[in-house]
Design an enzyme around this catalytic site. Sequence first.
Site, PDB file in Angstrom:
ATOM      1  N   TYR A 124      18.267  19.072   4.871  1.00 28.03           N
ATOM      2  CA  TYR A 124      17.398  18.913   3.619  1.00 28.03           C
ATOM      3  C   TYR A 124      17.803  17.363   3.200  1.00 28.03           C
ATOM      4  O   TYR A 124      17.131  17.004   2.212  1.00 28.03           O
ATOM      5  CB  TYR A 124      17.850  19.706   2.534  1.00 28.03           C
ATOM      6  CG  TYR A 124      17.269  21.102   2.796  1.00 28.03           C
ATOM      7  CD1 TYR A 124      16.987  21.754   3.897  1.00 28.03           C
ATOM      8  CD2 TYR A 124      17.026  21.916   1.483  1.00 28.03           C
ATOM      9  CE1 TYR A 124      16.698  22.953   4.195  1.00 28.03           C
ATOM     10  CE2 TYR A 124      16.473  23.356   1.798  1.00 28.03           C
ATOM     11  CZ  TYR A 124      16.487  23.834   2.843  1.00 28.03           C
ATOM     12  OH  TYR A 124      15.906  25.060   3.297  1.00 28.03           O
ATOM     13  N   LYS A 191      27.592  27.903  11.516  1.00 23.78           N
ATOM     14  CA  LYS A 191      27.138  28.239  13.017  1.00 23.78           C
ATOM     15  C   LYS A 191      27.560  27.427  14.038  1.00 23.78           C
ATOM     16  O   LYS A 191      27.122  26.238  14.625  1.00 23.78           O
ATOM     17  CB  LYS A 191      25.468  27.987  13.270  1.00 23.78           C
ATOM     18  CG  LYS A 191      25.047  28.342  14.330  1.00 23.78           C
ATOM     19  CD  LYS A 191      24.440  29.749  14.478  1.00 23.78           C
ATOM     20  CE  LYS A 191      24.059  30.565  15.686  1.00 23.78           C
ATOM     21  NZ  LYS A 191      24.024  31.774  15.888  1.00 23.78           N
ATOM     22  N   ASP A 224      24.032  34.096  11.204  1.00 23.30           N
ATOM     23  CA  ASP A 224      23.494  35.037  11.633  1.00 23.30           C
ATOM     24  C   ASP A 224      23.903  36.630  11.322  1.00 23.30           C
ATOM     25  O   ASP A 224      23.262  37.238  10.991  1.00 23.30           O
ATOM     26  CB  ASP A 224      22.697  34.951  12.731  1.00 23.30           C
ATOM     27  CG  ASP A 224      23.812  34.392  13.995  1.00 23.30           C
ATOM     28  OD1 ASP A 224      24.599  33.941  13.599  1.00 23.30           O
ATOM     29  OD2 ASP A 224      23.516  34.479  15.253  1.00 23.30           O
ATOM     30  N   ASP A 248      20.216  28.099   1.364  1.00 23.44           N
ATOM     31  CA  ASP A 248      18.987  28.307   0.876  1.00 23.44           C
ATOM     32  C   ASP A 248      18.417  29.760   1.155  1.00 23.44           C
ATOM     33  O   ASP A 248      17.904  30.644   0.420  1.00 23.44           O
ATOM     34  CB  ASP A 248      18.042  27.177   1.235  1.00 23.44           C
ATOM     35  CG  ASP A 248      16.833  27.282   0.653  1.00 23.44           C
ATOM     36  OD1 ASP A 248      16.369  28.052  -0.402  1.00 23.44           O
ATOM     37  OD2 ASP A 248      15.832  26.409   1.208  1.00 23.44           O
TER      38      ASP A 248
END
Length: 361
Positions: A124, A191, A224, A248
């Site tokens: 972002y 991740k 995930d 987010d």
Amino acid sequence: MGYRITLIPGDGIGPEITDVVKECIEATGVEIEWDIQEAGECAIEKYGTPIPEKTLKSIEENKVCLKAPLTTPVGSGFRSVNVYIRQHFNLYVCLRPFKFYEGVRSRYSNIDIIVIRENMEDLYAGIEFQQGNKETEELIDFIEKKIGKRINRDSGISIKPISITNSERIVRFAFEYARKNRRKKVTAIHKANIMKFTDGLFLDISRRVAHEYSDIEFEDKIVDNMAMQLVQKPELYDVLVCPNLYGDILSDLCAGLIGGLGLSPGANIGEDIAVFEATHGSAPKYKGLNRVNPSALLLAGIMMLDYIGESKRATKLEEALADVIKEGLYLTYDFRDPGDTNYVGTREMGRAIVEKVREKI
Ligand code: NAD
């Protein structure tokens, strides 16, 4: 002692929920001088910009701002006024509580999760290279030459910076928050198995900072897996600390667990400035209809009272809202099943909250 606070009523449904929230906060007896300022679509005609200089100056001077939703003007130079405010004041923390209130329509109960999201960097950061540009081709050449990785020449590229500085301050904020609010566990989201130099760095920093807070449990989860766990057993989670993008996405997942965006407030916090907001948008189709739920902006106001040191009155106001929701008599349409017409307007729900506050103060 009175407080001077910037108030931005914003666009669409903003002004009507702002009126209700102002009344509810005033009913707690906290003395606030509201410095009312314009931003968003409504400011463009008058000032030629959705974020006038005088609004920025007011936030800078007052240090605390309560902001209703703003319509992002289509086709102007601004991607989002909200993002601009965060970047301008270096509001590096996005703090979002997700709490189930008895009486809300939801598949879940027993949820009380805090999402703490890094607000400034990651994908972002706005560092993007458009497909077909000369700079993009140069970047592709550079990457191929330097690290021997092939990138399709017709690619667009977004850069994901994650720094030690920002990771450390967001993780530290999460642990300090947990300690101050008697929370038991912080979960770092990443991740790192795939993105070793960015998410891997975030994870390393999280582990290092966690060592300084031996009174608070620490764990990490791959994003995930975290999404699945939140749906299956959300009651196991307490404070989540996330890089920007995962924060987010998981925030909206958590909003879904507690009944939607109508009950989701947010705070954007920097070193000495904080902006509190409802996280839903300006819902233009409901503008002026006295229809929408004022709870998200009210919960943002409650976070704001807590931030300025009025925690006792903040708790009373939250209890008043919780009582009104639990009793179920004065609730807006979104609390009801589709087709159920037994609802009241924004102002009527606000009045019921004000009455409850008066009983408690
Ligand atoms: P939205 O959140 O404004 O509305 C989507 C739908 O959610 C509405 O039609 C309504 O059904 C429901 N809803 C939203 N708030 C509600 C409330 N308080 N009570 C009951 N129902 C509610 O999202 P959108 O339509 O995608 O965006 C409209 C505008 O708002 C856009 O210009 C967008 O850029 C802006 N926006 C602003 C913010 C912000 O200021 N923080 C956040 C998101 C979107």
